[in-house]
Design a protein around this motif. Structure first.
Motif: not given
Length: 93
Positions: A25-44
């Motif tokens: 859900l939060m990913g969809a919200v970030y996508w809808a607002l065109s905001v980059p996700s604060p999640a770390p990269p795959l290694l993190g």
């Protein structure tokens, strides 16, 4: 004995599904607002998965050890017959 384990597994699956749903859900919200996700990269994220797995492993080992300590110790003296030692017992004082 399987009922508590099954219930525990069910709770874990529900919690994981809830966490996944909240993240999606939060990913969809970030996508809808065109905001980059604060999640770390795959290694993190891989490191975080290792931390969680380590926490689960330590908890499982600790639980198993506490269950092992709470069991009554089986004595091998019962198999050998009556003891011939003259050591004082707690009741003899």
């Amino acid at each position: 004995m399987t009922a508590p384990r099954t219930a525990r597994t069910g709770r874990l699956i529900r919690r994981a599904a809830l966490a996944f749903g909240a993240g999606a859900l939060m990913g969809a919200v970030y996508w809808a607002l065109s905001v980059p996700s604060p999640a770390p990269p795959l290694l993190g994220l891989t490191g975080l998965a290792g931390i969680v797995a380590g926490e689960w492993a330590v908890t499982a080992v600790r639980d198993r050890a506490s269950r092992h300590r709470s069991r009554p110790a089986s004595s091998t003296a019962d198999c050998r017959g009556p003891s011939t030692s003259q050591e004082p017992t707690r009741d003899s004082f």
